[in-house]
Write an enzyme that holds these catalytic residues in place. Structure first.
Site, PDB file in Angstrom:
ATOM      1  N   LYS A  33      89.440  24.029  56.006  1.00 26.05           N
ATOM      2  CA  LYS A  33      90.893  24.082  56.217  1.00 26.05           C
ATOM      3  C   LYS A  33      91.556  24.712  55.002  1.00 26.05           C
ATOM      4  O   LYS A  33      91.291  24.308  53.862  1.00 26.05           O
ATOM      5  CB  LYS A  33      91.424  22.674  56.439  1.00 26.05           C
ATOM      6  N   ASP A  60      96.171  25.591  58.069  1.00 28.56           N
ATOM      7  CA  ASP A  60      97.060  24.419  58.149  1.00 28.56           C
ATOM      8  C   ASP A  60      98.365  24.730  57.421  1.00 28.56           C
ATOM      9  O   ASP A  60      98.623  24.198  56.343  1.00 28.56           O
ATOM     10  CB  ASP A  60      96.331  23.224  57.529  1.00 28.56           C
ATOM     11  N   LYS A  62     101.345  24.456  59.089  1.00 31.34           N
ATOM     12  CA  LYS A  62     102.354  23.602  59.737  1.00 31.34           C
ATOM     13  C   LYS A  62     103.690  24.326  59.882  1.00 31.34           C
ATOM     14  O   LYS A  62     104.707  23.926  59.315  1.00 31.34           O
ATOM     15  CB  LYS A  62     102.569  22.312  58.923  1.00 31.34           C
ATOM     16  N   ASP A  65     110.064  26.292  62.141  1.00 30.73           N
ATOM     17  CA  ASP A  65     111.147  27.241  61.873  1.00 30.73           C
ATOM     18  C   ASP A  65     111.773  27.633  63.207  1.00 30.73           C
ATOM     19  O   ASP A  65     111.403  27.080  64.248  1.00 30.73           O
ATOM     20  CB  ASP A  65     110.555  28.465  61.131  1.00 30.73           C
ATOM     21  N   ARG A 211      89.515  15.002  49.882  1.00 34.27           N
ATOM     22  CA  ARG A 211      88.977  14.475  48.636  1.00 34.27           C
ATOM     23  C   ARG A 211      87.654  13.735  48.757  1.00 34.27           C
ATOM     24  O   ARG A 211      86.844  13.780  47.824  1.00 34.27           O
ATOM     25  CB  ARG A 211      90.049  13.596  47.969  1.00 34.27           C
TER      26      ARG A 211
HETATM   27  O1  C5P Z   1      92.176  14.555  50.586  1.00 34.30           O
HETATM   28  P1  C5P Z   1      92.548  14.123  51.986  1.00 34.30           P
HETATM   29  O2  C5P Z   1      91.333  13.793  52.841  1.00 34.30           O
HETATM   30  O3  C5P Z   1      93.611  13.067  52.016  1.00 34.30           O
HETATM   31  O4  C5P Z   1      93.184  15.451  52.628  1.00 34.30           O
HETATM   32  C1  C5P Z   1      93.813  15.448  53.886  1.00 34.30           C
HETATM   33  C2  C5P Z   1      94.224  16.830  54.258  1.00 34.30           C
HETATM   34  O5  C5P Z   1      94.806  16.785  55.559  1.00 34.30           O
HETATM   35  C3  C5P Z   1      95.262  17.471  53.334  1.00 34.30           C
HETATM   36  O6  C5P Z   1      94.935  18.851  53.264  1.00 34.30           O
HETATM   37  C4  C5P Z   1      96.582  17.276  54.063  1.00 34.30           C
HETATM   38  O7  C5P Z   1      97.491  18.318  53.825  1.00 34.30           O
HETATM   39  C5  C5P Z   1      96.137  17.308  55.524  1.00 34.30           C
HETATM   40  N1  C5P Z   1      97.007  16.626  56.488  1.00 34.30           N
HETATM   41  C6  C5P Z   1      97.317  15.279  56.395  1.00 34.30           C
HETATM   42  N2  C5P Z   1      98.150  14.697  57.336  1.00 34.30           N
HETATM   43  C7  C5P Z   1      98.643  15.424  58.352  1.00 34.30           C
HETATM   44  C8  C5P Z   1      98.307  16.782  58.449  1.00 34.30           C
HETATM   45  C9  C5P Z   1      97.468  17.335  57.501  1.00 34.30           C
HETATM   46  O8  C5P Z   1      96.831  14.598  55.500  1.00 34.30           O
HETATM   47  N3  C5P Z   1      99.386  14.847  59.282  1.00 34.30           N
END
Ligand code: C5P
Length: 239
Positions: A33, A60, A62, A65, A211
């Site tokens: 992603k 991603d 999002k 607009d 992470r």
């Molecule tokens: O590090 P972690 O597993 O928390 O990363 C989650 C990823 O998913 C990030 O890139 C975040 O921007 C994305 N995301 C999210 N919640 C959403 C949409 C996308 O955490 N509703």
């Protein structure tokens, strides 16, 4: 179960770091992603570089607009050949329909078009602050209904919402779930977190994992471990 459910979130501020992590992964085992941080730093070239290494890319960004702007942005993303892209359901019916039409104009390499419902970082007691229904399920249902009615391929949601969303909108409506944590991980800024196996049990189709993989001492070993836990779960469920 989808044979390749893991999407690794490459949340880095430069292409070199993202590509170095990608070099430790395997496109046969996961997708990747590219979100706002990496795309702002490194632009569409990093998407091309990841696709050249064989990765399917979830863009991603999002989009949220006016419909005309979202149409143009969706067309640019689709023409780049990304595998999945997303818009905010809160952009409303007209914006979602515009995004659907824009992506439909690409017959070959048509990306999956997904809508974001309620960010997984938002807790129930924060919904009122942003003008949403104070009940999480009602807020997610409103957004998911907008996305389903506009013909989108699915939604981004918390795995905690996956079971009833599947029951309501059917198997084909794809559920992409961030907020995934291994049992031993810290939650960080996420509120509604679920482990990978629980997320699949609850009905998620794709797991967005940042992470827990990117900060792991050995990212490929962690990826293998999650994939093998998911395989075991599948074998158990099919037994
Ligand atoms: O590090 P972690 O597993 O928390 O990363 C989650 C990823 O998913 C990030 O890139 C975040 O921007 C994305 N995301 C999210 N919640 C959403 C949409 C996308 O955490 N509703």
């Amino acid at each position: 179960m989808n044979p390749k459910p893991i999407i690794v979130a490459l949340d880095y501020d430069c292409a070199a770091d993202a590509l170095s992590l990608a070099a430790k992964l395997d496109p046969k085992l996961c997708r990747v992603k590219v979100g706002k941080e990496l795309h702002t730093a490194a632009g569409p070239q990093v998407v091309d570089a990841l696709m050249a290494k064989g990765f399917e890319v979830f863009l991603d960004l999002k989009f949220h607009d006016i419909p005309n702007t979202v149409i143009s942005a969706c067309k640019v993303a689709a023409s780049q050949g990304v595998w999945m892209m997303n818009v905010h359901a809160s952009g409303g019916k007209k914006m979602l329909a515009a995004a659907r039409d824009a992506v439909n104009s690409f017959n070959s390499h048509k990306p999956l078009l997904i809508a974001v419902t309620v960010l997984t970082s938002l807790a129930q007691d924060e919904l009122g602050d942003v003008g949403l229904e104070p009940d999480m399920k009602a807020a997610v249902l409103n957004y998911a209904t907008l996305a389903f009615d506009a013909g989108l391929d699915g939604v981004v949601c918390s795995a905690q919402e996956a079971a009833w969303l599947k029951a309501r909108f059917g198997e084909a409506f794809q559920l992409v779930t961030p907020g995934i944590r291994l049992a031993e991980d810290a939650k960080g800024d996420q509120s509604r977190v679920v482990t990978p196996t629980d997320a699949i049990k609850m009905g998620a189709d794709y797991l967005v994992i940042g992470r827990s993989i990117t900060h792991a001492p050995d990212p490929i070993a962690t990826l293998h471990k999650i994939n093998s836990d998911l395989k075991l779960l599948e074998q158990k469920e099919n037994a």
